[in-house]
Design a protein around this motif. Structure first.
Motif, PDB file in Angstrom:
ATOM      1  N   SER A 380      -2.347 147.187 -78.212  1.00 43.80           N
ATOM      2  CA  SER A 380      -1.022 147.058 -77.594  1.00 43.80           C
ATOM      3  C   SER A 380      -1.058 147.495 -76.136  1.00 43.80           C
ATOM      4  O   SER A 380      -0.661 148.621 -75.782  1.00 43.80           O
ATOM      5  CB  SER A 380      -0.003 147.889 -78.379  1.00 43.80           C
ATOM      6  OG  SER A 380       0.104 147.416 -79.699  1.00 43.80           O
ATOM      7  N   LYS A 381      -1.532 146.608 -75.283  1.00 43.25           N
ATOM      8  CA  LYS A 381      -1.593 146.918 -73.857  1.00 43.25           C
ATOM      9  C   LYS A 381      -1.556 145.638 -73.029  1.00 43.25           C
ATOM     10  O   LYS A 381      -1.673 144.531 -73.553  1.00 43.25           O
ATOM     11  CB  LYS A 381      -2.861 147.722 -73.537  1.00 43.25           C
ATOM     12  CG  LYS A 381      -4.155 147.037 -73.912  1.00 43.25           C
ATOM     13  CD  LYS A 381      -5.337 147.973 -73.644  1.00 43.25           C
ATOM     14  CE  LYS A 381      -6.663 147.328 -74.048  1.00 43.25           C
ATOM     15  NZ  LYS A 381      -7.797 148.247 -73.802  1.00 43.25           N
ATOM     16  N   VAL A 382      -1.376 145.814 -71.725  1.00 41.91           N
ATOM     17  CA  VAL A 382      -1.394 144.696 -70.779  1.00 41.91           C
ATOM     18  C   VAL A 382      -2.825 144.513 -70.294  1.00 41.91           C
ATOM     19  O   VAL A 382      -3.458 145.465 -69.835  1.00 41.91           O
ATOM     20  CB  VAL A 382      -0.460 144.978 -69.585  1.00 41.91           C
ATOM     21  CG1 VAL A 382      -0.427 143.782 -68.636  1.00 41.91           C
ATOM     22  CG2 VAL A 382       0.950 145.313 -70.067  1.00 41.91           C
ATOM     23  N   VAL A 383      -3.327 143.291 -70.408  1.00 43.95           N
ATOM     24  CA  VAL A 383      -4.710 143.022 -69.990  1.00 43.95           C
ATOM     25  C   VAL A 383      -4.732 141.864 -69.009  1.00 43.95           C
ATOM     26  O   VAL A 383      -3.833 141.013 -68.986  1.00 43.95           O
ATOM     27  CB  VAL A 383      -5.617 142.689 -71.203  1.00 43.95           C
ATOM     28  CG1 VAL A 383      -5.721 143.884 -72.124  1.00 43.95           C
ATOM     29  CG2 VAL A 383      -5.111 141.472 -71.960  1.00 43.95           C
ATOM     30  N   ASN A 384      -5.759 141.834 -68.187  1.00 44.09           N
ATOM     31  CA  ASN A 384      -5.938 140.748 -67.229  1.00 44.09           C
ATOM     32  C   ASN A 384      -6.523 139.511 -67.906  1.00 44.09           C
ATOM     33  O   ASN A 384      -7.170 139.608 -68.959  1.00 44.09           O
ATOM     34  CB  ASN A 384      -6.865 141.180 -66.092  1.00 44.09           C
ATOM     35  CG  ASN A 384      -6.227 142.224 -65.206  1.00 44.09           C
ATOM     36  OD1 ASN A 384      -5.010 142.236 -65.010  1.00 44.09           O
ATOM     37  ND2 ASN A 384      -7.043 143.104 -64.655  1.00 44.09           N
ATOM     38  N   VAL A 385      -6.318 138.382 -67.290  1.00 46.63           N
ATOM     39  CA  VAL A 385      -6.985 137.160 -67.733  1.00 46.63           C
ATOM     40  C   VAL A 385      -8.487 137.355 -67.545  1.00 46.63           C
ATOM     41  O   VAL A 385      -8.927 137.749 -66.457  1.00 46.63           O
ATOM     42  CB  VAL A 385      -6.514 135.951 -66.911  1.00 46.63           C
ATOM     43  CG1 VAL A 385      -7.306 134.702 -67.274  1.00 46.63           C
ATOM     44  CG2 VAL A 385      -5.021 135.703 -67.119  1.00 46.63           C
ATOM     45  N   PRO A 386      -9.311 137.137 -68.567  1.00 44.40           N
ATOM     46  CA  PRO A 386     -10.761 137.262 -68.382  1.00 44.40           C
ATOM     47  C   PRO A 386     -11.243 136.380 -67.235  1.00 44.40           C
ATOM     48  O   PRO A 386     -10.785 135.237 -67.074  1.00 44.40           O
ATOM     49  CB  PRO A 386     -11.323 136.778 -69.722  1.00 44.40           C
ATOM     50  CG  PRO A 386     -10.235 137.034 -70.704  1.00 44.40           C
ATOM     51  CD  PRO A 386      -8.956 136.779 -69.960  1.00 44.40           C
ATOM     52  N   TYR A 387     -12.169 136.920 -66.442  1.00 43.62           N
ATOM     53  CA  TYR A 387     -12.637 136.185 -65.266  1.00 43.62           C
ATOM     54  C   TYR A 387     -13.222 134.828 -65.647  1.00 43.62           C
ATOM     55  O   TYR A 387     -13.092 133.846 -64.904  1.00 43.62           O
ATOM     56  CB  TYR A 387     -13.683 137.007 -64.502  1.00 43.62           C
ATOM     57  CG  TYR A 387     -14.164 136.313 -63.251  1.00 43.62           C
ATOM     58  CD1 TYR A 387     -13.367 136.292 -62.115  1.00 43.62           C
ATOM     59  CD2 TYR A 387     -15.395 135.646 -63.221  1.00 43.62           C
ATOM     60  CE1 TYR A 387     -13.790 135.639 -60.964  1.00 43.62           C
ATOM     61  CE2 TYR A 387     -15.825 134.988 -62.084  1.00 43.62           C
ATOM     62  CZ  TYR A 387     -15.017 134.989 -60.961  1.00 43.62           C
ATOM     63  OH  TYR A 387     -15.435 134.331 -59.827  1.00 43.62           O
ATOM     64  N   GLU A 388     -13.852 134.763 -66.808  1.00 45.54           N
ATOM     65  CA  GLU A 388     -14.460 133.500 -67.235  1.00 45.54           C
ATOM     66  C   GLU A 388     -13.413 132.391 -67.366  1.00 45.54           C
ATOM     67  O   GLU A 388     -13.674 131.240 -67.023  1.00 45.54           O
ATOM     68  CB  GLU A 388     -15.192 133.685 -68.573  1.00 45.54           C
ATOM     69  CG  GLU A 388     -16.366 134.654 -68.535  1.00 45.54           C
ATOM     70  CD  GLU A 388     -15.927 136.111 -68.506  1.00 45.54           C
ATOM     71  OE1 GLU A 388     -14.767 136.398 -68.914  1.00 45.54           O
ATOM     72  OE2 GLU A 388     -16.712 136.963 -68.047  1.00 45.54           O
ATOM     73  N   LEU A 389     -12.216 132.743 -67.862  1.00 45.55           N
ATOM     74  CA  LEU A 389     -11.148 131.752 -67.977  1.00 45.55           C
ATOM     75  C   LEU A 389     -10.625 131.358 -66.602  1.00 45.55           C
ATOM     76  O   LEU A 389     -10.353 130.185 -66.334  1.00 45.55           O
ATOM     77  CB  LEU A 389     -10.004 132.299 -68.831  1.00 45.55           C
ATOM     78  CG  LEU A 389     -10.310 132.672 -70.283  1.00 45.55           C
ATOM     79  CD1 LEU A 389      -9.025 133.057 -71.011  1.00 45.55           C
ATOM     80  CD2 LEU A 389     -11.009 131.522 -71.010  1.00 45.55           C
ATOM     81  N   ASP A 390     -10.486 132.349 -65.743  1.00 47.30           N
ATOM     82  CA  ASP A 390     -10.028 132.102 -64.377  1.00 47.30           C
ATOM     83  C   ASP A 390     -10.969 131.126 -63.673  1.00 47.30           C
ATOM     84  O   ASP A 390     -10.555 130.130 -63.066  1.00 47.30           O
ATOM     85  CB  ASP A 390     -10.005 133.435 -63.627  1.00 47.30           C
ATOM     86  CG  ASP A 390      -8.822 133.568 -62.687  1.00 47.30           C
ATOM     87  OD1 ASP A 390      -8.121 132.576 -62.446  1.00 47.30           O
ATOM     88  OD2 ASP A 390      -8.596 134.684 -62.193  1.00 47.30           O
ATOM     89  N   GLU A 391     -12.261 131.419 -63.771  1.00 48.14           N
ATOM     90  CA  GLU A 391     -13.257 130.571 -63.109  1.00 48.14           C
ATOM     91  C   GLU A 391     -13.306 129.181 -63.740  1.00 48.14           C
ATOM     92  O   GLU A 391     -13.496 128.177 -63.051  1.00 48.14           O
ATOM     93  CB  GLU A 391     -14.635 131.223 -63.173  1.00 48.14           C
ATOM     94  CG  GLU A 391     -15.692 130.460 -62.378  1.00 48.14           C
ATOM     95  CD  GLU A 391     -17.069 131.070 -62.512  1.00 48.14           C
ATOM     96  OE1 GLU A 391     -17.796 131.075 -61.495  1.00 48.14           O
ATOM     97  OE2 GLU A 391     -17.423 131.532 -63.606  1.00 48.14           O
ATOM     98  N   GLN A 392     -13.112 129.105 -65.061  1.00 43.40           N
ATOM     99  CA  GLN A 392     -13.147 127.804 -65.727  1.00 43.40           C
ATOM    100  C   GLN A 392     -12.020 126.908 -65.226  1.00 43.40           C
ATOM    101  O   GLN A 392     -12.223 125.711 -65.004  1.00 43.40           O
ATOM    102  CB  GLN A 392     -13.014 127.988 -67.238  1.00 43.40           C
ATOM    103  CG  GLN A 392     -13.172 126.694 -68.026  1.00 43.40           C
ATOM    104  CD  GLN A 392     -14.577 126.120 -67.934  1.00 43.40           C
ATOM    105  OE1 GLN A 392     -15.510 126.652 -68.526  1.00 43.40           O
ATOM    106  NE2 GLN A 392     -14.749 125.048 -67.174  1.00 43.40           N
TER     107      GLN A 392
END
Length: 422
Positions: A380-392
């Protein structure tokens, strides 16, 4: 056509669907990244058997995101995230496509909230939120609907601020992905999307020239950078107001004047607020503004321009043009507010360009799949978009443009990884 969606939905007029379909078809033709993700979702069915609730500005680009999530096997319910940004013809088209819609243009505040609650009462497994309204209601008034929610994704700065406050207090009960903080969101959507769409909304609403005027941009985050950049391109003299010394220096280095709001208020012709905070334009500023000053907001909620304090200084108020309210001050000056102080680019325009939202909504779709796959591990926390998805998403965008980029050789990788070979 879905009988269930028609029976359950609350919209203005189903007969408007034809125009809504044309709008959705147009944006789909200009969203190649999301089209590619849709093809993948159709094959993989990542949301099969799940319910997804979406609260976003309900216009054509959002509608297409809902259809992409639906193509992944989800039962989708959607509502708006702002009373003035919902397009009734788009709502009707979605209902015809089997998506349950609880939304209409310009509902009362009470009706707007009830539409949000109806959306949550479908008992979603996953949510996409914009501004944090769905999450806030779930954690306050409707905790009885919390148990089934696996997690979700948040679209905007304002929503992430609310989520992080909840997390800090230990109140957040499921994981949320901070889509707004992804590179492919704030570098492109917040800067180029907001920059263009804000001026689209202002220009179509006022029909006034920008060149030679003084534009005051309140806040120099990524949205403020875009608004200031486009104002400069239109020939305006740009002033930036800030509370952050580093951002203020950046604005200066970018070629803009920097001063406190009480000074900028004296010379501004157009004002655009993009802070995510309340009362950044208020009584002390109205008292020194020029006759004819035009105020607009591009932050999520209509609290950045303090309307009650302006009304208190006014002898009368009237609508002089669609989406323009004139406040006649007791001393004879007139001040104008666009779109009731709501998001000017959506309440008085069509929002960001389709090609920009293609990347943002691709991130939303992929983040929703990510949180569904990983919700137990995330917690139960706020997480960033994984860099791999961002780059994809960026690679899909480049491919859609017909561009390629270089890759490191093995020798270059070794060089960068070593502290000896230099």
């Amino acid at each position: 056509m879905s009988t269930k969606a028609q029976q359950n939905s609350i919209i203005t007029d189903l007969s408007l669907a034809k125009d809504g379909h044309l709008k959705i078809d147009w944006v789909q033709a200009h969203m190649p990244v999301l089209n590619r993700i849709r093809e993948r979702f159709e094959q993989e069915q990542p949301f099969k058997g799940l319910k997804v609730a979406i609260s976003l500005h309900l216009e054509a680009k959002t509608a297409y995101l809902a259809k992409v999530v639906q193509a992944g096997g989800a039962e989708v319910t959607i509502t708006g995230s702002n009373p003035l940004s919902t397009q009734d013809d788009v709502c009707a088209a979605l209902v015809e496509d089997g998506i349950t819609v609880f939304a209409k243009y310009n509902p009362s505040p009470e009706e707007y909230k009830q539409l949000l609650i109806h959306t949550l009462e479908t008992k979603p497994d996953l949510i996409i939120d914009d501004g944090g309204d769905l999450v806030t209601i779930l954690h306050s008034e409707r905790q009885d609907l919390l148990a089934q929610v696996r997690g979700g994704a948040e679209e905007t700065t304002t929503g992430i601020l609310r989520l992080k406050a909840m997390e800090k207090e230990g109140q957040l009960k499921f994981p949320m992905v901070a889509v707004n903080d992804a590179f492919c969101k704030y570098l492109f959507d917040n800067r180029y999307g907001t920059g263009q769409s804000v001026w689209d909304g202002i220009n179509r609403t006022t029909n006034l020239v920008v060149a030679g005027k003084t534009v005051v941009v309140v806040g120099y985050g990524w949205c403020g950078k875009g608004v200031a950049m486009r104002a400069k391109g239109l020939g305006a003299n740009v002033i930036v107001t800030e509370i952050d010394a580093i951002k203020a220096v950046e604005a200066y280095m970018d070629g803009f004047a920097v001063m406190p709001m009480v000074e900028a208020a004296k010379v501004g012709d157009f004002f655009v607020t993009v802070t995510g905070n309340r009362d950044v334009i208020r009584g002390e500023h109205y008292e020194v503004m020029k006759d004819g000053a035009i105020l607009s907001n591009a932050g999520h909620f209509d609290v950045e321009v303090n309307k009650p304090e302006l009304e208190a200084l006014s002898s009368s108020k009237r609508t002089v043009r669609r989406n323009i309210e004139e406040y006649a001050l007791k001393d004879g000056r007139k001040i104008y507010i666009l779109a009731e102080g709501r998001l000017v680019n959506l309440a008085a325009g069509d929002g960001h360009p389709a090609e920009i939202m293609d990347m943002t909504f691709a991130l939303q779709a992929m983040s929703l799949k990510y949180v569904n796959d990983m919700y137990n591990e995330i917690g139960s926390k706020v997480v960033n978009v994984p860099y791999e998805l961002d780059e994809q998403v960026a690679r899909f965008k480049l491919e859609s443009l017909g561009f390629g980029i270089d890759s490191l050789t093995e020798e270059q990788k070794s060089y960068l990884d070593s502290w000896v070979e230099h």
